[in-house]
Motif scaffolding. Structure first.
Motif, PDB file in Angstrom:
ATOM      1  N   ARG A   1      -9.554 -57.962 -18.412  1.00  0.00           N
ATOM      2  CA  ARG A   1     -10.237 -59.143 -17.582  1.00  0.00           C
ATOM      3  C   ARG A   1      -9.477 -59.928 -16.745  1.00  0.00           C
ATOM      4  O   ARG A   1      -8.198 -60.455 -17.397  1.00  0.00           O
ATOM      5  N   MET A   2      -9.744 -60.469 -15.688  1.00  0.00           N
ATOM      6  CA  MET A   2      -8.910 -61.086 -14.831  1.00  0.00           C
ATOM      7  C   MET A   2      -9.495 -62.437 -14.415  1.00  0.00           C
ATOM      8  O   MET A   2     -10.794 -62.159 -14.063  1.00  0.00           O
ATOM      9  N   THR A   3      -8.837 -63.703 -14.121  1.00  0.00           N
ATOM     10  CA  THR A   3      -9.301 -64.817 -13.649  1.00  0.00           C
ATOM     11  C   THR A   3      -8.381 -65.216 -12.491  1.00  0.00           C
ATOM     12  O   THR A   3      -7.304 -65.396 -12.631  1.00  0.00           O
ATOM     13  N   SER A   4      -9.292 -66.037 -11.417  1.00  0.00           N
ATOM     14  CA  SER A   4      -8.578 -66.643 -10.353  1.00  0.00           C
ATOM     15  C   SER A   4      -9.178 -67.988 -10.204  1.00  0.00           C
ATOM     16  O   SER A   4     -10.311 -68.185 -10.274  1.00  0.00           O
ATOM     17  N   ARG A   5      -8.226 -68.848  -9.944  1.00  0.00           N
ATOM     18  CA  ARG A   5      -8.773 -70.228  -9.613  1.00  0.00           C
ATOM     19  C   ARG A   5      -8.230 -70.895  -8.213  1.00  0.00           C
ATOM     20  O   ARG A   5      -6.925 -70.627  -8.174  1.00  0.00           O
TER      21      ARG A   5
ATOM     22  N   ARG B   1       0.638 -63.676  -6.612  1.00  0.00           N
ATOM     23  CA  ARG B   1       1.257 -64.734  -7.388  1.00  0.00           C
ATOM     24  C   ARG B   1       2.502 -65.308  -6.805  1.00  0.00           C
ATOM     25  O   ARG B   1       2.907 -66.529  -6.615  1.00  0.00           O
ATOM     26  N   GLN B   2       3.309 -64.290  -6.154  1.00  0.00           N
ATOM     27  CA  GLN B   2       4.593 -64.786  -5.498  1.00  0.00           C
ATOM     28  C   GLN B   2       4.395 -65.802  -4.310  1.00  0.00           C
ATOM     29  O   GLN B   2       4.847 -66.438  -3.923  1.00  0.00           O
ATOM     30  N   LEU B   3       2.900 -65.310  -3.700  1.00  0.00           N
ATOM     31  CA  LEU B   3       2.599 -66.236  -2.646  1.00  0.00           C
ATOM     32  C   LEU B   3       2.014 -67.675  -2.880  1.00  0.00           C
ATOM     33  O   LEU B   3       1.844 -68.534  -2.193  1.00  0.00           O
ATOM     34  N   GLY B   4       1.724 -67.648  -4.201  1.00  0.00           N
ATOM     35  CA  GLY B   4       1.418 -68.896  -4.794  1.00  0.00           C
ATOM     36  C   GLY B   4      -0.080 -69.056  -5.452  1.00  0.00           C
ATOM     37  O   GLY B   4      -0.597 -69.973  -5.767  1.00  0.00           O
ATOM     38  N   ALA B   5      -0.829 -67.631  -5.448  1.00  0.00           N
ATOM     39  CA  ALA B   5      -1.904 -67.790  -5.922  1.00  0.00           C
ATOM     40  C   ALA B   5      -2.200 -67.769  -7.384  1.00  0.00           C
ATOM     41  O   ALA B   5      -1.041 -67.140  -8.328  1.00  0.00           O
ATOM     42  N   SER B   6      -3.177 -68.245  -8.236  1.00  0.00           N
ATOM     43  CA  SER B   6      -3.251 -68.604  -9.371  1.00  0.00           C
ATOM     44  C   SER B   6      -4.305 -67.198 -10.120  1.00  0.00           C
ATOM     45  O   SER B   6      -5.400 -67.456  -9.963  1.00  0.00           O
TER      46      SER B   6
END
Ligand code: S3P
Length: 447
Positions: free
Chosen positions: A9-13, A438-443
């Motif tokens: 399960r994965m989540t983005s915010r 994530r390296q680009l800055g995404a959560s």
């Protein structure tokens, strides 16, 4: 159900702007073809930039099972010692193509004109997908297939001992079907012809020529007429795989959506049979610059500079569908954040991808508070503007990597986080997706 083991399960915010360089992996379509043509050649093919996603690794293993020697020599660097056209050995094991329609359909094509048989299977997603679209034309060469009802895997294909060449008009816009027929034609005497009404990705034709086959393409009133002269000696090549525009689509759309973003996506294939999404995005108002346009590995490539943009919904020209067929899921996610309505017609092929992508996107967007309309051949998304998507849902991904990545992109701008029930299939095409984003800055987190 997960592609490989337990669901993840994965989540983005929501978070800050995206910035930096998004070096996406090698092109999936070209990676499969490099391994397959390497296996059908005489000598040692050297591949760099190969996508090391599960789909391609499954094709590498299959080529070994048919007698080629496939070796990883470094990150993305592989060699294939081929057996030559007509040199495939009968595999001693079942060929498991995992989640990959391209893998199974192309491999069926290239063994169908050899006097051997092989049994193919795949994961729960691939076992639902139609194989009749390739076994029908392969039967014209003299191959026989024994599968489950509706032409589903598992399936045994018995290759033709004395193949005859074929002229075949593809009934649907499908590069996999076209490629299966051309690859079968390699070991048939005389000329095999494929006529396609709508041009689809042309990597097989380009690469066959690069390996020394005679392939001509003629524009006729019925469509492109592609002629292959059978029984060539394919010679081993050096193949530099360009980066995948279908993977680039995810960081590109994320940067367009997240305020303040400015990213560079280097070396992305701009093959005109693959670049439909970039044309569509520009028509929606996207700020994308195409820098340093050049040729790499026989394909046109460019570096893309992408900045956050205000987007407006459009009617996507249906004749562009084939050139962006894999990008509709992320386009639908992006359209939810545009002003106005985005109309996607002529997209019925989406129903037989890794999942029924019209249904998967429609149900997922509805769960996130977006109004959509669909019919057999159409998806319409009523955009809620840049800050208007409520989110706050867990979306079912149906063992489909692109559904998972599309909703993780949408979660970067929705009011509430978005979760996907299983992100594990992302490893089939874009194994470094989470790290790169994530390296680009995404959560993006695993729950
Ligand atoms: C592919 C062709 C397309 C595409 C798939 C890759 C290929 O499928 O959706 O991801 O590499 O030939 P169809 O041939 O079913 O359109």
């Amino acid at each position: 159900m997960s592609a490989h083991g337990s669901p993840i399960r994965m989540t983005s915010r929501k978070g800050g702007p995206l910035s930096g360089v998004a070096a996406v992996p090698g092109d999936k379509s070209i990676s499969h073809r490099a391994l397959i043509l390497g296996a059908l050649s005489v000598g040692t093919t050297r591949i760099t930039g190969l996508l090391e996603g599960q789909d391609v690794l499954d094709t590498a293993r299959a080529m070994q099972a048919f007698g080629a020697t496939v070796t990883r020599t470094g990150p993305g660097a592989w060699t294939v010692e081929g057996v030559g056209v007509g040199g495939f050995a009968e595999p001693a094991e079942v060929i498991d193509c995992g989640n990959s329609g391209t893998g199974v359909r192309l491999i069926m094509g290239c063994m169908a004109t050899s006097p051997i048989s092989a049994t193919f299977t795949g994961d729960a997603s691939l076992r639902k997908r139609p194989m009749g679209r390739v076994t029908d034309p392969l039967a014209l060469f003299g191959a026989r297939s024994y599968g489950r009802a509706g032409g589903r895997l598992p399936m045994t294909l018995v290759g033709a001992a004395e193949p005859v060449p074929v002229t075949y008009t593809t009934p649907m816009a499908s590069a996999q079907v076209k490629s299966a027929v051309l690859l079968a034609g390699l070991n048939a005497p005389g000329q095999t012809v494929v006529i396609e009404k709508t041009p689809t990705r042309d990597h097989t034709e380009r690469m066959l020529r690069g390996f020394g086959a005679e392939v001509t393409v003629e524009a006729t009133p019925e469509g492109n007429r592609i002629t292959l002269t059978g029984q060539p000696e394919l010679r081993a090549q050096e193949v530099a795989v360009p980066r995948d525009p279908s993977s680039a689509a995810f960081p590109v759309c994320a940067a367009l959506l997240v305020p303040g973003s400015d990213i560079l996506v280097p070396g992305v294939s701009q093959n005109p049979t693959r670049n439909g999404l970039f044309l569509t995005l520009r028509e929606m108002g996207a700020d994308i610059e195409f820098l340093n346009e050049r040729e790499e590995g026989g394909e046109p490539v460019a570096d893309l500079r992408v900045r956050h943009s205000a987007l407006t919904g459009i009617a996507v020209p249906p004749e562009r569908a084939a050139a962006q067929i894999d990008e509709y899921p992320v386009l639908a996610a992006l359209a939810a954040c545009a002003s106005g309505t985005t109309v996607m017609r002529g997209v019925h092929e989406l129903r037989v991808k890794e999942s029924d992508r019209i249904a998967a996107m429609a149900r997922g967007l509805e769960a996130c508070g977006v109004r959509v309309e669909e019919d057999e051949d159409t998806l319409i998304v009523h955009g809620l503007g840049p800050d208007g998507v409520p989110g706050g849902a867990t979306v079912a991904t149906h063992i489909d990597h692109r559904i998972a990545m599309s909703f993780l992109v949408l979660g970067l701008v929705s009011q509430q986080p978005i979760s996907v029930d299983d992100g594990s299939p992302i490893a089939t095409s874009f194994p470094v997706f989470e790290d790169l984003m994530r390296q680009l800055g995404a959560s993006i987190t695993r729950d």
